[in-house]
Design a protein around this motif. Sequence first.
Motif, mmCIF file in Angstrom:
data_model
loop_
_atom_site.group_PDB
_atom_site.id
_atom_site.type_symbol
_atom_site.label_atom_id
_atom_site.label_comp_id
_atom_site.label_asym_id
_atom_site.label_seq_id
_atom_site.Cartn_x
_atom_site.Cartn_y
_atom_site.Cartn_z
ATOM 1 N N ASP A 158 -2.154 5.257 76.702
ATOM 2 C CA ASP A 158 -1.228 4.138 76.564
ATOM 3 C C ASP A 158 0.178 4.585 76.927
ATOM 4 O O ASP A 158 0.588 5.703 76.614
ATOM 5 C CB ASP A 158 -1.193 3.617 75.120
ATOM 6 N N ALA A 159 0.921 3.679 77.555
ATOM 7 C CA ALA A 159 2.339 3.878 77.839
ATOM 8 C C ALA A 159 3.068 2.602 77.416
ATOM 9 O O ALA A 159 2.625 1.497 77.731
ATOM 10 C CB ALA A 159 2.570 4.150 79.319
ATOM 11 N N GLY A 202 -2.319 0.305 79.236
ATOM 12 C CA GLY A 202 -3.287 1.249 78.696
ATOM 13 C C GLY A 202 -4.514 1.315 79.578
ATOM 14 O O GLY A 202 -4.792 0.402 80.378
ATOM 15 N N ARG A 203 -5.252 2.391 79.414
ATOM 16 C CA ARG A 203 -6.478 2.564 80.171
ATOM 17 C C ARG A 203 -7.465 3.333 79.323
ATOM 18 O O ARG A 203 -7.102 4.296 78.647
ATOM 19 C CB ARG A 203 -6.202 3.332 81.460
ATOM 20 N N THR A 204 -8.715 2.897 79.362
ATOM 21 C CA THR A 204 -9.802 3.605 78.696
ATOM 22 C C THR A 204 -10.671 4.247 79.760
ATOM 23 O O THR A 204 -11.102 3.579 80.701
ATOM 24 C CB THR A 204 -10.635 2.632 77.835
ATOM 25 N N GLY A 251 13.335 2.951 74.845
ATOM 26 C CA GLY A 251 12.526 4.153 74.832
ATOM 27 C C GLY A 251 11.219 4.014 75.571
ATOM 28 O O GLY A 251 10.869 2.952 76.091
ATOM 29 N N LEU A 252 10.497 5.125 75.578
ATOM 30 C CA LEU A 252 9.193 5.237 76.207
ATOM 31 C C LEU A 252 8.279 5.985 75.250
ATOM 32 O O LEU A 252 8.679 7.004 74.674
ATOM 33 C CB LEU A 252 9.317 6.022 77.524
ATOM 34 N N GLU A 253 7.073 5.480 75.072
ATOM 35 C CA GLU A 253 6.061 6.152 74.261
ATOM 36 C C GLU A 253 4.834 6.389 75.129
ATOM 37 O O GLU A 253 4.361 5.472 75.804
ATOM 38 C CB GLU A 253 5.660 5.282 73.069
ATOM 39 N N LEU A 254 4.323 7.616 75.117
ATOM 40 C CA LEU A 254 3.091 7.970 75.807
ATOM 41 C C LEU A 254 2.104 8.473 74.777
ATOM 42 O O LEU A 254 2.441 9.341 73.970
ATOM 43 C CB LEU A 254 3.355 9.055 76.857
#
Length: 176
Positions: A62-63, A53-55, A105-108
């Motif tokens: 988030d990935a 993740g990045r802010t 799976g992949l979540e973005l």
Amino acid sequence: EGWRARLGYGEGFRAPSLLEQYASFSRGGGSSVITGNPELQPEQSKSWELAFGRTLGNLDLDAVLHHSDVDDLINSRLVRSVPIGGGRFRGFYEYENVDKARIRGLELNAKWQASDALTMQAGYDWLDAIDANTDQRLEGRARRTYRLESSYALADDWRFTARARHTGDYLSRKPD
């Protein structure tokens, strides 16, 4: 602000519910009839997850990659379909164990805090769920899901939220 990362591993056990074992019920105004199976075995799984993740100011990104190997996955399967008129069908489903399943799976996800009151979120999920013995996709799951959400705080105790979700490449098989 900055980067985040996490790695997780877990092993799970899930006993079949009473509903999955013994109930008979309908959904969708009677368009689906689901019957329990008292012979179901418990699921056992091994799973891992890797997330980054990045802010960036008011934006969170988030990935997440995930993978599960499941023994005796509890799944519903269409066993027969009956015409009910108007081009519609009533599907009869029963619960069964899938000997070995692989779910990955992949979540973005993105979340933007536009103001103190307004938050907007968007997400995309990709899912590959297969019977590991046959390499056939598991039914009852969408390969792609798109999500949008907007939330506005009207007062300290009130919030207005609107959500939209679209599923794509949903697999529903015809009975054998």
